[in-house]
Design an enzyme around this catalytic site. Structure first.
Site, PDB file in Angstrom:
ATOM      1  CB  CYS A 285      -0.902  -0.029   1.224  1.00  0.00           C
ATOM      2  SG  CYS A 285      -1.788   1.493   1.538  1.00  0.00           S
ATOM      3  N   GLY A 286       1.926   1.216   0.815  1.00  0.00           N
ATOM      4  CA  GLY A 286       2.874   2.340   0.852  1.00  0.00           C
ATOM      5  C   GLY A 286       3.544   2.527  -0.484  1.00  0.00           C
TER       6      GLY A 286
ATOM      7  CD1 TRP B  92      -1.234   1.266  -6.182  1.00  0.00           C
ATOM      8  CD2 TRP B  92      -1.860   2.957  -4.865  1.00  0.00           C
ATOM      9  NE1 TRP B  92      -2.274   1.905  -6.796  1.00  0.00           N
ATOM     10  CE2 TRP B  92      -2.680   2.961  -6.017  1.00  0.00           C
ATOM     11  CE3 TRP B  92      -2.069   3.930  -3.893  1.00  0.00           C
ATOM     12  CZ2 TRP B  92      -3.691   3.887  -6.215  1.00  0.00           C
ATOM     13  CZ3 TRP B  92      -3.071   4.859  -4.100  1.00  0.00           C
ATOM     14  CH2 TRP B  92      -3.873   4.830  -5.248  1.00  0.00           C
ATOM     15  CG  HIS B  93      -0.150   5.852  -1.014  1.00  0.00           C
ATOM     16  ND1 HIS B  93      -0.598   4.659  -0.532  1.00  0.00           N
ATOM     17  CD2 HIS B  93      -1.204   6.705  -0.940  1.00  0.00           C
ATOM     18  CE1 HIS B  93      -1.867   4.777  -0.174  1.00  0.00           C
ATOM     19  NE2 HIS B  93      -2.264   6.005  -0.420  1.00  0.00           N
ATOM     20  N   GLY B  94       3.756   5.730  -3.626  1.00  0.00           N
ATOM     21  CA  GLY B  94       4.913   6.411  -4.211  1.00  0.00           C
ATOM     22  C   GLY B  94       6.127   5.496  -4.189  1.00  0.00           C
TER      23      GLY B  94
END
Lengths: 378, 496
Positions: free
Chosen positions: B332-333, B335-337
């Site tokens: 998830c992290g 995916w954010h950047g």
């Protein structure tokens, strides 16, 4: 009830659609004509880009710039924001560009803030290369019989830090120019003139910088000049030093400076200046005769020459920037022939002119935040 | 193109609405698709090809998976299609990050590092790739038939209101709407209200908060003290919420104008009382996506392999939860950047989720309610520091300053210096708006519309709608002033 809700919904739709159709309505009815230039922004407005199917990538950005610049009543809406920010919220309308200090002082951001807050740094190696370059340059001039002096007109933040907002702090670990000056001082060949100390000592005589501009005023330029010429006079005792006895300063209210213009408040601010009048004026303008290098073709005032005709005085070439402008009337009188070079903040050695003019003195005056321009290898 | 620009509001949106509504119903999706492609191409024309490639890939893959009768063949096709999607995301979003990491490791081992090529990232690739994966998973699970109509699938993947920041609507919920949108005056008006609300959140709240937060985050740690650093963290915490929630509102509002109803993405996340609760309220479309398509499959796959009741004195289901949660949150992290700060941010959340699940959550539930809120808010503020900082080192230095290792004396008045009139005003509105305060206020007003006294009921209804219109127009006008002011690009030296 449902009917009432529907009526209000239709009203909201009509208002919203009417609002988002403004640009089209203007295209149709031409109630607003965008000017070609924006005086407050110091630039031409973006032209409509040509649609080239073979080179599409830059088109959207260019078109958006054009659309934004020509939006109906843009200038007026920007002005509303300016007035609201400044007079209601007590804020800079352009916080990324200009800070509001205390007592009406404005401070320019960009590189000046980067340097002041310690965000712009150079490695030890870069500083070493910079000083080595100045060392070589000094020796190279010396071989040609020229004395070379370097001085850095300090930025307003350094001299009038007491007017900066409290949140705007000088880097506690020192700033990049401290590091460079420290390294230059260790070099025994490079002739460095410390203008920062001179300005801090002279500020008791009057305000040395404009409140609404990022430059020093005529008085500041005079004290800067005095520090430079005082040092040169030690090596050239015959040089003419313009002193306070040779001129008078008249205090005048003048239009505000570049920072007030940038934030769109030139009509709402005034500035105090100290206009110098020399009791004598020998220097006259000569025509600049040197051919510009290709890279300098677009630079306004690349070279300008003033001469007193007094052959007992040495000749000089001054490579500088806008900070040098305020010092010109004084330098003009100090030398036989003064050649000013502004090379678009490159501060090159400009050997073609120097070898032709054959001055006795070369002075390099670099506005403090631009010192890093001397680092040619990154 | 983004929503809060003159170009979107005054050119793209009216033109698209005009052509959409004057077209025959059968042509409307084509209009929307063309608009979506222009919207995507506006960021960089050549990179729109990646979006078109993704659409083509998923169209063909969906059909092939849908037609495959043999389960093994179906699984193989699905795996290939998912791999291709992830490879596309990997090349454009993570290649440089991975290359730079490998290069750094090599240089730490004493070898010469190498320079990694940087790819320009197609806008919205994270969002449209996840939407495409949703479609493939739904087809593979036989929840929906493969889409035969290329336009409809292309529109689902590329739909412009969702392209830049979601919400990541499921194919099963959006596809029927795209096949049969239901525009109406009431929905259109509701869309206008939500769009303007989002615009105001973004332009009037998030942008000024960002200005103040940036000032603090961009300062060297030596210029900070604990109150200033905490103020910076709080400002950023509100900024990111209003920025994202505002953008989502604009997306949902735009969707409504075209007769589409997207999923809501936020539900007062800072009202949460645990990290678990936070993820039920923050970026809901992503968190549910990750839960359904990553966490649960991971947990299921692991449960098949872990047959014993306990491992190392810990129950198997806890091991499974630990594993699936940490993997899900690290991804998830990421995916954010593509940066280690995001990986750590994800890990930070994952660890807290595990700690809450392993007993702390039960203790927390028994605690005084305001304490639960304080716990969540402190945790979230710290985690956003990781999200905001340019490097892990900067993040930990900033966190250090929050706990007193900054270079300035601990003088609270230094923090007050950052609070000018506008920031203070926006901060107050921001804090109230992140609670249900305005909702209660609106409900109190609305209750007049249900009054038993007819005159109050009628007056209340008119007052509600008139004030709603006035508020919308005022918010729009103010937002426009700020948006136009942003287009001011003065030069200190003449550029004529």
């Amino acid at each position: 009830m449902k009917k009432t809700v529907r009526i209000y919904n239709i009203l909201l739709m009509a208002l919203f659609l009417g609002l988002i159709m403004t640009s089209f309505l203007n295209d149709l009815l031409r109630f607003y004509e965008a000017p070609a230039t924006s005086q407050s922004e110091n630039r031409n407005l973006a032209p409509k880009p040509v649609f080239d199917i073979s080179y599409l990538d830059p088109y959207p950005k260019l078109y958006e710039n054009y659309f934004n610049d020509h939006f109906p009543y843009r200038k007026e809406l920007i002005f509303i924001n300016t007035l609201n920010s400044f007079f209601v919220l007590n804020q800079s309308p352009l916080p990324d560009e200009v800070s509001l200090g205390t007592d009406g002082w404005l401070f320019f951001h960009q590189k000046e803030s980067e340097v002041y807050q310690g965000k712009l740094t150079l490695t030890d190696w870069q500083v070493e290369m910079l000083v080595r370059d100045l060392h070589k340059r000094t020796l190279s001039y010396r071989k040609r019989g020229i004395r070379f002096y370097i001085a850095f007109p300090p930025m307003k933040h350094e001299i009038y830090s007491e007017y900066l907002p409290r949140t705007f702090m000088r880097s506690p670990g020192g700033i990049v120019t401290d590091k460079i000056v420290g390294a230059i001082r260790k070099d025994t060949v490079v002739q460095f003139i410390d203008l920062k100390t001179a300005m801090l000592e002279s500020k008791r005589f009057g305000s040395l910088y404009y409140k609404t501009d990022n430059h020093w005023n005529w008085l500041g330029a005079f004290y800067g000049y005095s520090a430079v010429i005082g040092r040169i006079a030690k090596d050239f005792p015959g040089v003419k030093q313009v002193t306070l006895d040779d001129l008078r300063f008249d205090t005048l209210k003048v239009p505000p400076g570049n920072l007030a213009v940038m934030i769109g408040l030139k009509d709402y601010m005034t500035e105090t200046d100290y206009i110098p009048t020399l009791y004598y004026q020998r220097a006259r303008q000569l025509e600049a005769t040197h051919q510009r290098p290709d890279w300098a073709k677009d630079i306004v005032n690349y070279e300008s020459v003033r001469a007193t005709g007094d052959t007992t005085l040495p000749g000089t070439v001054i490579i500088g920037d806008s900070y040098t402008d305020g010092m010109r009337p004084f330098f003009d009188e100090s030398f036989n022939r003064t050649t000013y070079i502004f090379d678009g903040w490159n501060y090159f050695s400009n050997d073609a002119i120097i070898d032709d003019v054959k001055p006795e003195i070369v002075i390099l005056l670099i506005f403090e935040p631009h010192i890093s321009h001397l680092v040619r290898v990154w | 193109m983004v929503f809060h620009t003159l170009l979107y509001i005054y050119l793209f949106l009216p033109v698209t609405l005009f052509f959409y509504y004057i077209s025959r119903k059968s042509l409307r999706n084509i209009i929307l698709l063309l608009a979506s492609l222009v919207f995507s191409a506006w960021f960089q024309v050549s990179l729109a090809a990646v979006l078109i490639g993704s659409i083509a890939l998923n169209y063909v893959a969906g059909l092939a998976i849908g037609r495959a009768k043999d389960e093994k063949w179906r699984r193989l096709l699905f795996t290939m299609a998912v791999t291709a999607n992830l490879a596309l995301l990997g090349v454009y979003k993570y290649f440089s990050f991975l290359g730079a990491t490998v290069s750094e490791l090599i240089s730490m081992a004493g070898f010469d590092p190498f320079i990694v090529a940087e790819f320009a990232m197609p806008i919205g690739i994270s969002f449209y790739t996840f939407k495409a994966l949703t479609y493939l998973i739904s087809v593979k699970r036989r929840e929906v038939p493969a889409q035969k109509n290329f336009i409809d699938l292309a529109l689902y993947v590329a739909l412009f209101p969702q392209l830049v920041a979601g919400p990541i609507d499921r194919y099963a919920s959006l596809a029927p709407q795209l096949a049969n949108p239901s525009p109406s005056i009431d929905r259109f008006a509701s869309g206008i209200r939500q769009f303007i609300l989002g615009l105001a959140k973004k332009v009037l709240i998030a942008t000024p908060l960002a200005l103040a937060a940036d000032k603090i985050f961009d300062s060297p740690v030596a210029m900070l003290n604990a109150p200033v650093a905490w103020l910076g963290a709080i400002l950023y915490m509100l900024q990111i919420y209003y920025d994202f929630a505002g953008y989502t509102d604009m997306a949902i509002g735009t969707g409504k104008m075209f007769g589409l109803q997207f999923a809501e993405n936020f539900n007062f996340p800072y009202n949460a009382r645990s990290v678990r609760d936070f993820w039920k309220r923050w970026h809901i479309s992503l968190s549910t996506w990750l839960r359904d398509y990553l966490f649960l499959p991971l947990a299921y796959a692991r449960s098949k392999k872990m047959v014993k009741e306990k491992y190392l004195h810990l129950k198997t289901d806890k091991w499974i939860y630990l594993y699936a949660t940490l993997v899900t949150f690290v991804l998830c992290g990421l995916w954010h950047g593509a940066a280690w700060t995001f990986v750590l941010w994800g890990l930070f959340h994952g660890i807290m989720m595990v700690i809450e699940q392993f007993g702390f959550g039960r203790i927390l539930k028994k605690a005084f309610k305001p304490l639960q809120h304080v716990y969540l808010l402190i945790f979230i503020a710290l985690s956003w520091v990781l999200f905001r900082s340019p490097s892990v080192r900067d993040a930990f230095q900033f966190m250090g300053a929050m706990f007193g290792t900054g270079g300035q004396p601990e003088d609270i008045w230094l923090a007050a210096e950052y609070l000018d009139i506008r920031t203070t005003l926006v901060l107050m509105i921001g804090v109230l708006g992140s609670t249900r305060f305005f909702e209660y206020l609106a409900n109190a007003f609305k209750s007049l519309m249900q009054s038993r006294i007819p005159i109050i009921r009628v007056a209340g209804t008119h007052a509600w709608y008139i004030s709603g219109i006035l508020f919308a127009m005022l918010a729009m006008a103010l937002s426009m002033v700020y948006i136009i002011a942003e287009t001011s690009m003065p030069f200190i030296y003449f550029k004529f």
